[in-house]
Design a protein around this motif. Structure first.
Motif, short mmCIF file in Angstrom:
data_model
loop_
_atom_site.label_atom_id
_atom_site.label_comp_id
_atom_site.label_asym_id
_atom_site.label_seq_id
_atom_site.Cartn_x
_atom_site.Cartn_y
_atom_site.Cartn_z
N PRO A 389 0.82 -1.23 0.00
CA PRO A 389 0.00 0.00 0.00
C PRO A 389 0.84 1.26 0.00
O PRO A 389 0.51 2.24 -0.69
CB PRO A 389 -0.82 -0.12 1.29
CG PRO A 389 -0.83 -1.57 1.61
CD PRO A 389 0.49 -2.09 1.15
N TRP A 390 1.93 1.27 0.75
CA TRP A 390 2.77 2.47 0.84
C TRP A 390 3.55 2.71 -0.43
O TRP A 390 3.85 3.86 -0.78
CB TRP A 390 3.69 2.36 2.05
CG TRP A 390 2.90 2.32 3.31
CD1 TRP A 390 2.57 1.24 4.06
CD2 TRP A 390 2.30 3.45 3.96
NE1 TRP A 390 1.79 1.62 5.12
CE2 TRP A 390 1.62 2.96 5.09
CE3 TRP A 390 2.27 4.81 3.69
CZ2 TRP A 390 0.91 3.80 5.95
CZ3 TRP A 390 1.57 5.65 4.53
CH2 TRP A 390 0.90 5.15 5.65
N ILE A 391 3.88 1.64 -1.14
CA ILE A 391 4.51 1.81 -2.45
C ILE A 391 3.55 2.53 -3.40
O ILE A 391 3.93 3.44 -4.14
CB ILE A 391 4.94 0.45 -3.02
CG1 ILE A 391 6.07 -0.14 -2.18
CG2 ILE A 391 5.38 0.59 -4.47
CD1 ILE A 391 6.46 -1.55 -2.59
N ILE A 392 2.28 2.12 -3.37
CA ILE A 392 1.28 2.76 -4.24
C ILE A 392 1.06 4.21 -3.82
O ILE A 392 0.98 5.11 -4.67
CB ILE A 392 -0.04 1.98 -4.18
CG1 ILE A 392 0.18 0.55 -4.72
CG2 ILE A 392 -1.13 2.69 -5.00
CD1 ILE A 392 -1.04 -0.33 -4.60
N TYR A 393 0.97 4.46 -2.49
CA TYR A 393 0.81 5.83 -2.00
C TYR A 393 1.96 6.73 -2.47
O TYR A 393 1.76 7.91 -2.77
CB TYR A 393 0.78 5.87 -0.47
CG TYR A 393 -0.41 5.20 0.15
CD1 TYR A 393 -1.64 5.13 -0.49
CD2 TYR A 393 -0.32 4.62 1.42
CE1 TYR A 393 -2.73 4.51 0.08
CE2 TYR A 393 -1.42 4.01 2.02
CZ TYR A 393 -2.61 3.95 1.35
OH TYR A 393 -3.69 3.34 1.93
N GLY A 394 3.16 6.17 -2.54
CA GLY A 394 4.32 6.97 -2.94
C GLY A 394 4.49 7.12 -4.43
O GLY A 394 4.91 8.18 -4.92
N VAL A 395 4.14 6.09 -5.18
CA VAL A 395 4.34 6.11 -6.63
C VAL A 395 3.31 7.01 -7.33
O VAL A 395 3.64 7.71 -8.30
CB VAL A 395 4.29 4.68 -7.19
CG1 VAL A 395 4.22 4.68 -8.71
CG2 VAL A 395 5.51 3.88 -6.73
N CYS A 396 2.08 7.02 -6.83
CA CYS A 396 1.01 7.78 -7.50
C CYS A 396 1.34 9.26 -7.66
O CYS A 396 1.23 9.80 -8.77
CB CYS A 396 -0.31 7.60 -6.75
SG CYS A 396 -1.12 6.03 -7.09
N PRO A 397 1.76 9.99 -6.60
CA PRO A 397 2.08 11.41 -6.80
C PRO A 397 3.30 11.63 -7.69
O PRO A 397 3.38 12.64 -8.39
CB PRO A 397 2.32 11.92 -5.38
CG PRO A 397 2.62 10.73 -4.56
CD PRO A 397 1.85 9.62 -5.18
N ILE A 398 4.24 10.69 -7.68
CA ILE A 398 5.42 10.83 -8.55
C ILE A 398 5.02 10.68 -10.01
O ILE A 398 5.53 11.39 -10.89
CB ILE A 398 6.50 9.80 -8.15
CG1 ILE A 398 7.06 10.14 -6.76
CG2 ILE A 398 7.63 9.77 -9.18
CD1 ILE A 398 8.10 9.18 -6.26
N ILE A 399 4.09 9.76 -10.30
CA ILE A 399 3.60 9.60 -11.67
C ILE A 399 2.89 10.86 -12.14
O ILE A 399 2.94 11.23 -13.33
CB ILE A 399 2.66 8.38 -11.76
CG1 ILE A 399 3.43 7.10 -11.51
CG2 ILE A 399 1.96 8.34 -13.11
CD1 ILE A 399 2.55 5.86 -11.51
N ALA A 400 2.24 11.57 -11.20
CA ALA A 400 1.50 12.78 -11.56
C ALA A 400 2.42 13.94 -11.94
O ALA A 400 1.96 14.90 -12.58
CB ALA A 400 0.59 13.20 -10.42
N VAL A 401 3.70 13.88 -11.58
CA VAL A 401 4.62 14.98 -11.87
C VAL A 401 4.77 15.22 -13.37
O VAL A 401 4.59 16.34 -13.85
CB VAL A 401 5.99 14.73 -11.19
CG1 VAL A 401 7.01 15.79 -11.64
CG2 VAL A 401 5.84 14.77 -9.67
N PRO A 402 5.12 14.20 -14.19
CA PRO A 402 5.20 14.47 -15.64
C PRO A 402 3.85 14.79 -16.27
O PRO A 402 3.80 15.47 -17.29
CB PRO A 402 5.78 13.16 -16.20
CG PRO A 402 5.49 12.13 -15.17
CD PRO A 402 5.53 12.82 -13.87
#
Length: 444
Positions: A389-402
């Motif tokens: 779950p924490w991997i998903i919480y962290g990856v989602c905002p990073i994907i939103a950057v580009p």
């Protein structure tokens, strides 16, 4: 830009607007409190299996001799890898031989154990009762807790869809709403009330029906056709903006609620954490306005969302006993997500044309509630991998950057009034438009 000119005439951001924001703040705080309540109503206290020899009220000291509760616990509950009593298993039979080991710890895997078939004993020192203790949402039933939390968030989503639509009946006092629904007389009356409350004198000389029609002519012509939510997707540029904004808000909400409703993940003192996160969120939301106006909306969002994801992902590798470091990383995450939410709210409003801005705000709320409903549900994945779950919480905002790079910057640009403004990529600075505004005012 037309309605901004009217707002400037009646005092801009004056006493009336300040009073509105002050009055609406308590209701927003209540809504936030409901979202955060799950930290306490769904808290998971310390627990272990119920055992007959230790927890049966009919067992007296004469039955067990002079053995203390700690001794009885040792022969009844195995120890986990951290040498603490197991939460979900107990010995099949009392292991009396463990009393003669003099502080050494045997290999527990060789001893017969069983699940907590008779229930659990909970630590009530911090929480007298939660939904976890009431319904035994632990061990094999622990996945039911995030499901219940998700259903609570789904309830807020449905309530927003239903009562958000019904609330339009009480929004007729908005001068903007009155004007775009072809009620300029009533809209003019409300604007004059705002002007008087803002201390603007002799407003009748410069603010009249003819001037209002002249200023809002383009917008009034556009609103002859009733708009719907589907208008956000009819034209290519606006459709692109709408979809990208939906994803960014969704990713932002997942990380925000992932942090804010899982305070126990960062340590035991969730009351202190709640206060710290609340102060940080309030402070950063106010302070974010300054760099946002200096640097721009998009750069602040990109930086803050990257830092949100990075702080969450780093926290995965920090041991549980290093609570101070975990709290610092979580504080960085919650501060950055607050900054990104503030800049996103402004950016979203400035990217959406006036004619469908209210509908875009409704879609934004939908994205926010979808993220809020999914965030607790992701915690059910801990049965497969505790960090998933924490991997998903962290990856989602990073994907939103580009993704944010695909949206235009709106700093120093006027609000688009019509869908055609978006399709034509209408761009001109606010400074330039202000000069035009002064020329128009002198004509009255």
């Amino acid at each position: 830009m037309a309605f901004e000119e009217l707002l400037d005439k009646v005092g801009g951001l004056g006493k009336f607007q300040m009073l509105q924001m002050t009055l609406i703040l308590p209701s927003l705080m209540v809504v936030v409190c409901h979202s955060l309540l799950e930290n306490f109503t769904a808290a998971v206290p310390g627990h272990r299996c119920w055992v007959h020899i230790l927890d049966n009220a009919t067992v007296s000291d004469n039955d067990t001799g002079i053995l203390s509760p700690d001794v009885l616990l040792r022969i009844s509950i195995p120890l986990d890898s951290n040498l603490k009593p197991e939460k979900c298993r107990r010995f099949l039979h009392p292991q009396w031989q463990l009393l003669h080991l003099n502080g050494t710890f045997p290999n527990m895997t060789d001893l017969d154990t069983e699940p907590c078939v008779d229930g659990w004993v909970y630590d009530h020192n911090l929480f007298s009762s939660t939904i976890v203790t009431e319904w035994d949402l632990v061990c094999d039933q622990q996945s039911q807790k995030p499901l219940i939390q998700s259903l609570v968030m789904v309830g807020t989503l449905m309530g927003g869809l239903i009562y958000g639509h019904l609330s339009d009946r009480w929004l007729v006092e908005s001068s903007r709403w009155l004007i775009i629904t072809n009620k300029p007389d009533e809209g003019l009356k409300e604007l004059k009330i705002v002007a008087h409350r803002n201390g603007m004198k002799n407003i009748e000389e410069t603010l009249n029906l003819e001037g209002l029609r002249a200023t809002m002519q383009e917008e009034l012509e556009t609103t002859q056709t009733k708009t719907t939510m589907f208008d956000l997707f009819r034209t290519p540029n606006l459709r692109k903006r709408t979809c990208l904004l939906f994803f960014v808000r969704f990713a932002n909400s997942i990380s925000f609620f992932g942090i804010i409703i899982n305070l126990q993940h960062f340590g035991s003192n969730i009351f202190l954490f709640q206060v710290i996160f609340g102060v940080l969120t309030l402070s950063v939301r106010c302070l974010a306005l300054y760099p946002m106006n200096k640097v721009g909306r998009r750069p602040i969002q990109m930086l803050s969302m990257f830092l949100v994801g990075l702080s969450i992902l780093i926290n995965i590798f920090v041991p549980q006993d290093m609570q101070t470091l975990r709290l610092i990383l979580a504080s960085v995450g919650i501060s950055c997500v607050a900054a990104s939410q503030t800049s996103f709210s402004v950016h979203q409003s400035e990217l959406t044309p006036t004619i469908v801005r209210a509908k875009a705000a409704g879609l934004d709320l939908l994205a926010n509630r979808c993220g809020a409903a999914l965030a607790p549900l992701l915690m059910a994945l801990v049965v497969y991998l505790p960090t998933l779950p924490w991997i998903i919480y962290g990856v989602c905002p990073i994907i939103a950057v580009p993704v944010l790079l695909l949206l235009p910057e709106t700093k120093n640009l006027p609000l688009p009034d019509t869908i055609q403004d978006v399709e034509n990529n209408k761009k001109f600075s606010r400074k330039a438009s202000e000069k035009d505004f002064y020329i128009k005012v002198t004509k009255f």
